[in-house]
Design a protein around this motif. Structure first.
Motif, PDB file in Angstrom:
ATOM      1  N   ALA A   9      20.263  18.220  16.484  1.00 32.82           N
ATOM      2  CA  ALA A   9      19.885  17.626  15.196  1.00 32.82           C
ATOM      3  C   ALA A   9      20.135  16.118  15.168  1.00 32.82           C
ATOM      4  O   ALA A   9      19.278  15.341  14.720  1.00 32.82           O
ATOM      5  CB  ALA A   9      20.632  18.318  14.061  1.00 32.82           C
ATOM      6  N   GLU A  10      21.297  15.691  15.638  1.00 31.79           N
ATOM      7  CA  GLU A  10      21.621  14.264  15.597  1.00 31.79           C
ATOM      8  C   GLU A  10      20.709  13.464  16.524  1.00 31.79           C
ATOM      9  O   GLU A  10      20.221  12.382  16.149  1.00 31.79           O
ATOM     10  CB  GLU A  10      23.080  14.045  15.994  1.00 31.79           C
ATOM     11  N   LEU A  11      20.463  13.990  17.713  1.00 38.36           N
ATOM     12  CA  LEU A  11      19.593  13.301  18.650  1.00 38.36           C
ATOM     13  C   LEU A  11      18.175  13.218  18.103  1.00 38.36           C
ATOM     14  O   LEU A  11      17.515  12.173  18.203  1.00 38.36           O
ATOM     15  CB  LEU A  11      19.602  14.026  19.998  1.00 38.36           C
ATOM     16  N   TRP A  12      17.714  14.293  17.491  1.00 38.79           N
ATOM     17  CA  TRP A  12      16.378  14.292  16.898  1.00 38.79           C
ATOM     18  C   TRP A  12      16.282  13.258  15.774  1.00 38.79           C
ATOM     19  O   TRP A  12      15.288  12.524  15.670  1.00 38.79           O
ATOM     20  CB  TRP A  12      16.023  15.672  16.360  1.00 38.79           C
ATOM     21  N   SER A  13      17.309  13.178  14.954  1.00 36.42           N
ATOM     22  CA  SER A  13      17.318  12.216  13.856  1.00 36.42           C
ATOM     23  C   SER A  13      17.222  10.788  14.385  1.00 36.42           C
ATOM     24  O   SER A  13      16.472   9.955  13.850  1.00 36.42           O
ATOM     25  CB  SER A  13      18.587  12.396  13.015  1.00 36.42           C
ATOM     26  N   ARG A  14      17.970  10.487  15.450  1.00 37.31           N
ATOM     27  CA  ARG A  14      17.948   9.140  16.021  1.00 37.31           C
ATOM     28  C   ARG A  14      16.579   8.805  16.611  1.00 37.31           C
ATOM     29  O   ARG A  14      16.071   7.695  16.436  1.00 37.31           O
ATOM     30  CB  ARG A  14      19.031   9.007  17.106  1.00 37.31           C
ATOM     31  N   ILE A  15      15.970   9.780  17.291  1.00 37.54           N
ATOM     32  CA  ILE A  15      14.658   9.543  17.886  1.00 37.54           C
ATOM     33  C   ILE A  15      13.602   9.368  16.800  1.00 37.54           C
ATOM     34  O   ILE A  15      12.706   8.515  16.898  1.00 37.54           O
ATOM     35  CB  ILE A  15      14.288  10.707  18.832  1.00 37.54           C
ATOM     36  N   ASN A  16      13.701  10.157  15.732  1.00 39.56           N
ATOM     37  CA  ASN A  16      12.729  10.032  14.648  1.00 39.56           C
ATOM     38  C   ASN A  16      12.850   8.682  13.953  1.00 39.56           C
ATOM     39  O   ASN A  16      11.838   8.054  13.604  1.00 39.56           O
ATOM     40  CB  ASN A  16      12.910  11.173  13.643  1.00 39.56           C
ATOM     41  N   GLU A  17      14.081   8.217  13.763  1.00 37.89           N
ATOM     42  CA  GLU A  17      14.277   6.901  13.147  1.00 37.89           C
ATOM     43  C   GLU A  17      13.703   5.807  14.049  1.00 37.89           C
ATOM     44  O   GLU A  17      13.109   4.835  13.574  1.00 37.89           O
ATOM     45  CB  GLU A  17      15.768   6.649  12.899  1.00 37.89           C
ATOM     46  N   ALA A  18      13.892   5.962  15.358  1.00 33.94           N
ATOM     47  CA  ALA A  18      13.332   4.985  16.289  1.00 33.94           C
ATOM     48  C   ALA A  18      11.804   4.994  16.229  1.00 33.94           C
ATOM     49  O   ALA A  18      11.159   3.933  16.256  1.00 33.94           O
ATOM     50  CB  ALA A  18      13.811   5.287  17.711  1.00 33.94           C
TER      51      ALA A  18
END
Length: 331
Positions: A9-18
């Motif tokens: 979840a955290e990694l996905w959130s960071r990639i989506n923000e990028a």
């Protein structure tokens, strides 16, 4: 099984923000151990990039033209490259071929369909030979507009530094035990999640695959055979000859699986020596061997994996390791 895994979840959130901020790299290296969801993440990200009705959090809608085609493996903007199967040797080819890469580059020379992003997944990236690395490197350095290259690897240090250094790295790790156990119980009823994860070195997807394929029972049999040889209760050559289940042929793939189980057994011995495991099954063998012999055996296994992946005789590779294992455990 959904590609949406809770420990990502955290990694996905960071990639989506990028992505939303225009900072998503055009070359991503998805690196980490087997069984933690690198390919699931790559599928999910590919679907998100090609979705025509993507949610604010980056989730693909699952119903649009792009999502339907990605799910069917027919989206013209998605290329997923992996080793081809050699029917003569009944094994995967050692490398991703230049023919595959030429086909990929020809597709990239054409205009994007639907005006959407294009994604190339190379799985595993360490299956690229020198010429393959150079071809991919050229594309990474001069990418067509809207292209994202996802490199998947369980051995990122095996990649050429020139390629590795030009990628945005996404690191995938073994998830926390409680999270992994909860997810595994949600996938399979009546499972000893803790034991299954222990057998799979904490990797949830590996544990699930072992349960569904029946491999977990075979792995326990192999572990018990190794311990019997270590304790001088079984002959190493006889045991090596009984490796394959009745009616099965000892293939290179089966030997690679056995070698991974051998590695897991040795890691359990190291944990016993470090005092982080109180399983008496391993304590005697671990004490007798000591860390030096265990480390040397791990090196021998890595070399055997390399040789079996080439043209070495699988049965001879097993017999050689079994003899070494027996001798190192001799009183």
């Amino acid at each position: 099984m959904s590609d949406e895994l809770p420990w990502q979840a955290e990694l996905w959130s960071r990639i989506n923000e990028a992505r939303r901020g225009g900072r998503l790299g055009h070359a991503l290296l998805l690196a980490g151990p087997a069984g933690v969801g690198k390919r699931s993440f790559a599928r999910r990200l590919s679907a998100s990039l090609m979705c025509e009705a993507r949610a604010e959090d980056g989730r693909a809608c699952g119903a649009c033209r792009g999502c339907v085609q990605v799910a069917a493996g027919s989206h013209p903007n998605l290329t997923w490259m992996t080793r081809e199967y050699n029917e003569k040797t009944e094994k995967e080819k050692r490398d991703i071929s230049m023919d595959q890469l030429r086909t990929m580059m020809e597709r990239l020379s054409l205009a994007s369909h639907y005006g959407q992003a294009r994604v190339v997944v190379i799985d595993p990236a360490d299956a690229l030979n020198v010429n393959g690395v150079n071809a991919v490197l050229k594309t990474v350095e001069e990418p067509p507009a809207g292209l994202h290259i996802l490199l998947i690897s369980e051995r990122p240090m095996a990649l050429a530094p020139t390629l590795r250094s030009r990628c945005q790295r996404l690191t995938f790790q073994i998830p926390p035990a409680d999270e992994a156990q909860a997810w595994l119980r949600a996938q399979v009823s009546n499972i000893d999640a803790a034991a299954a994860l222990h057998e799979a070195n904490g990797a949830p997807l590996s544990a699930l695959e072992a349960r569904e394929s029946g491999a977990s029972e075979l792995h326990r049999t192999w572990r018990d055979q190794l311990l019997a040889v270590a304790n001088q209760k079984s002959d190493p050559l006889v045991t090596a000859g009984r490796l394959a289940p009745a009616g099965s042929k000892l293939s290179a793939d089966m030997v690679q699986d056995w070698l991974r189980q051998f590695q897991r057994t040795l890691h359990q011995l190291l944990r016993s020596l470090a005092g982080v495991s109180d399983e008496r099954t391993f304590a005697t063998v671990a004490t007798r061997l000591g860390p030096g012999h265990i480390e040397q055996l791990l090196v021998e296994i890595i070399e055997s994996q390399r040789r079996v992946h080439g043209n070495a005789n699988p049965q001879l590779a097993v017999e050689s390791l079994m003899i070494s294992w027996w001798r190192r455990n001799a009183p």
